[in-house]
Write a protein that holds these residues in place. Structure first.
Motif, PDB file in Angstrom:
ATOM      1  N   ALA A  63       9.732  -9.488  -0.935  1.00  0.00           N
ATOM      2  CA  ALA A  63       9.178  -8.805  -2.098  1.00  0.00           C
ATOM      3  C   ALA A  63      10.334  -7.763  -2.531  1.00  0.00           C
ATOM      4  N   ALA A  64      10.908  -7.119  -1.414  1.00  0.00           N
ATOM      5  CA  ALA A  64      11.686  -6.086  -1.903  1.00  0.00           C
ATOM      6  C   ALA A  64      13.029  -6.573  -2.691  1.00  0.00           C
ATOM      7  N   LEU A  65      13.523  -7.654  -2.128  1.00  0.00           N
ATOM      8  CA  LEU A  65      14.831  -8.404  -2.744  1.00  0.00           C
ATOM      9  C   LEU A  65      14.645  -9.006  -4.122  1.00  0.00           C
ATOM     10  N   ARG A 114       0.733  -1.273   0.152  1.00  0.00           N
ATOM     11  CA  ARG A 114       0.096  -0.031  -0.104  1.00  0.00           C
ATOM     12  C   ARG A 114       0.854   1.255  -0.003  1.00  0.00           C
ATOM     13  N   ILE A 115       1.867   1.233   0.959  1.00  0.00           N
ATOM     14  CA  ILE A 115       2.688   2.635   1.057  1.00  0.00           C
ATOM     15  C   ILE A 115       4.134   2.384   0.568  1.00  0.00           C
ATOM     16  N   GLY A 116       4.452   1.236   0.077  1.00  0.00           N
ATOM     17  CA  GLY A 116       5.688   1.131  -0.594  1.00  0.00           C
ATOM     18  C   GLY A 116       6.901   0.230   0.504  1.00  0.00           C
ATOM     19  N   ARG A 117       7.761  -0.511  -0.049  1.00  0.00           N
ATOM     20  CA  ARG A 117       8.711  -1.355   0.837  1.00  0.00           C
ATOM     21  C   ARG A 117       9.426  -0.304   1.525  1.00  0.00           C
ATOM     22  N   LYS A 118      10.012   0.739   0.980  1.00  0.00           N
ATOM     23  CA  LYS A 118      11.290   1.389   1.600  1.00  0.00           C
ATOM     24  C   LYS A 118      10.598   2.115   2.976  1.00  0.00           C
ATOM     25  N   GLU A 176      12.521   2.495  -4.486  1.00  0.00           N
ATOM     26  CA  GLU A 176      11.066   1.919  -4.410  1.00  0.00           C
ATOM     27  C   GLU A 176      10.984   1.172  -5.601  1.00  0.00           C
ATOM     28  N   THR A 177      10.243  -0.191  -5.113  1.00  0.00           N
ATOM     29  CA  THR A 177      10.078  -0.987  -6.170  1.00  0.00           C
ATOM     30  C   THR A 177       8.477  -1.553  -6.165  1.00  0.00           C
ATOM     31  N   ARG A 178       7.746  -1.061  -5.230  1.00  0.00           N
ATOM     32  CA  ARG A 178       6.438  -1.479  -4.940  1.00  0.00           C
ATOM     33  C   ARG A 178       5.487  -1.887  -6.156  1.00  0.00           C
TER      34      ARG A 178
END
Length: 546
Positions: A469-471, A302-306, A537-539
């Motif tokens: 998910a981020a990786l 919703r708001i991003g991985r970072k 950011e990669t969301r």
């Protein structure tokens, strides 16, 4: 009908992948949870402090070989397929864990017992090095772009389920058999149970199909023929690997392993809580953490991985020093009061004091200074060191003054006997001035203790939940298994795996039970800076676009 079939397929992917990973974490975590018991069974020839450090070092040894497993099975996963790689890893892990349950003890086989244990821990580390990347990638490559954080959050929660299963089996076995029987032979049961878990895991994973992204590459004949060279030999991928390690994994190794592993050492050794109480607290922490991984994975959708990742790091940084002080005050207020009222002073010749960092527990530490400091550390007592006027070593607390003898000229059994006798004298002297032998269960402030512990859990989950998910979103499909696995396992394997033994050794070196916190503080702060400066950011990013 198609939508219903797709929903079931995604559920099956998540369940089978998460369950298999949970079983592998169970296999790996039972060793860490049994560190105190392992020290008695396999390192009986050492004094208690050295034996515990050796057991923690052996726990770390399993982590040290995880990067090797990441490279081996990363190549397998990128060249031959995700499914085959994590079928091999779960089989290797299960077999090694079962074999630990069959090992002879130090009492029956001498040095051969810890030697065989080291070999099996290395095999466990290699297996786990190939497991996480495969499971995380497999789920991510099946997930919709806008739900990847929540779906891979289940893989993250598998660590909780594995740790929870380990703690429950250990606690149940210990309670059913009693402490004497558990120490004699009951410790084997948690390891032997892994054979059943292995069968279930292999059966579940064998039914899965290959990842659609890998299958597409294979169909197009676009697989990488040299994953290691491609993953680490190009400038773009090198930047990604370094950002993943320094920007995410250093903090992950520090925050998560401080919360769930070093915390056990601190609660048990430093503040004197009984082992069953420590296990119960860890069970509560683990139960709370399981849904939080999925929640923070969902939040990152919703708001991003970072922001979620960095938020977890910052919370950990804010908690380390005040949190551990509050934990000590809540768990053993009498010890904290005694140290404030009657501080301990070690007067000695500084030239005779060693830097007591011994991850394999082979050093003697036989000088009077080393004996005094190791005995105090084993009781969780901070102390101040000053130079003695006569060159001898004295431990002072209020009116009590105890001369500590040297064991430099003694052989192993005699040195151990000297340390034991001196430890009893020191215990009596400290008890007479108000130092408790252990934490009083009636005096523990459980609401405060749990509140602080759960604060650390939130920090660890916010960092770990969106991590998979981020990786996955950082690396291209052709080398995703190899490129993702190495920074992950260097971070958790080296930074995280060596945190308990290094932190314990820092306490032995400095005489301050809170000095251990500088290790996780350094690595967490490093990741905050790197993540803020370099992590993109990669969301929601399509994996084919990486």
């Amino acid at each position: 009908m198609a939508a219903e079939q797709k929903k079931w397929s995604m559920a099956r992917v998540v369940i089978a992948s998460s369950a298999g990973t949970a079983f592998e974490w169970y296999d790996f975590f039972i060793f860490g949870a049994l560190a105190a018991t392992i020290s008695k069974v396999f390192f009986a020839g050492l004094d208690p402090t050295a034996a515990l450090i050796a057991a923690l070092g052996l726990f770390a040894a399993g982590f040290a070989f995880r990067p090797l497993g990441a490279l081996i099975f990363g190549v397998v996963g990128d060249k031959l397929g995700r499914k085959g790689a994590f079928l091999i890893t779960v089989s290797l892990m299960g077999a090694a864990t079962f074999a630990i349950g069959l090992l002879p003890t130090y009492a029956t086989a001498g040095a051969l017992a810890p030697t065989l244990l080291i070999v099996l821990r290395i095999l466990q580390g290699i297996a786990l090095g190939g497991e996480y990347g495969g499971a995380a990638i497999y789920v991510a490559e099946h997930s919709p772009d806008d739900r990847r954080g929540a779906m891979t959050g289940w893989i993250q929660s598998s660590a909780s389920f594995g740790l929870l299963a380990a703690l429950l089996v250990i606690l149940g076995t210990r309670t059913a058999l009693g402490e004497e029987a558990f120490l004699e032979w009951g410790w084997r049961i948690p390891f032997l149970v892994s054979l059943l878990l292995l069968g279930i895991s292999v059966w579940m994973r064998a039914k899965l199909a290959e990842s659609p992204h890998f299958a597409k590459l294979k169909e197009e004949d676009d697989l990488s023929h040299a994953p290691l060279k491609e993953a680490f030999g190009t400038r773009d991928n090198q930047k990604r690997v370094l950002t993943a390690f320094f920007g995410i994994m250093c903090a992950q190794g520090a925050v998560w392993y401080c919360t769930f592993f070093y915390m056990q050492v601190f609660l048990g050794r430093s503040v004197g809580l009984a082992e069953p109480t420590v296990n119960l607290l860890l069970i509560v922490m683990t139960l709370v953490s399981a849904p939080l991984y999925v929640f923070f994975g969902w939040l990152s959708d919703r708001i991003g991985r970072k922001p979620v990742l960095v938020g977890g790091m910052l919370l950990g940084l804010l908690l380390y020093i005040p949190g551990f002080h509050l934990i000590a005050s809540a768990a053993n207020p009498a010890l904290v009061a005694a140290q404030e009222r009657t501080p301990v002073v070690v007067a000695t010749d500084p030239a005779t004091c060693s830097v007591q960092f011994d991850p394999v527990g082979t050093a003697r530490f036989a000088s009077a200074c080393d004996i005094a400091k190791s005995l105090l550390v084993a009781r969780g007592i901070s102390y101040k060191t000053v130079a003695s006027s006569d060159g001898a070593t004295h431990v002072s607390a209020g009116p009590q003054h105890l001369v500590i003898p040297s064991g430099d000229a003694l052989a192993g059994p005699e040195l151990k006997a000297l340390k034991t006798a001196t430890g009893e004298q020191l215990k009596a002297a400290l008890t007479s001035v108000g130092y408790p032998a252990a934490a009083d269960p009636e005096a523990v402030n459980y609401p405060l203790l749990l509140t602080v512990l759960l604060g650390f859990v939130v920090a660890a989950c916010a960092l770990y939940g969106p991590q998979a998910a981020a990786l996955v979103e950082m690396f291209p499909t052709r080398v995703r298994y190899t490129a993702l696995s190495l920074p992950y396992h260097v971070g958790t394997g080296w930074v995280g795996g060596f945190l308990p033994v290094t932190s314990f050794a820092l306490v032995a070196i400095t005489g301050n039970i809170y000095a251990s916190l500088w290790y996780p503080i350094f690595f967490t702060a490093l990741s905050v800076v790197v993540a803020l400066l370099f992590l993109k950011e990669t969301r929601g990013k399509p994996l084919d676009a990486v």
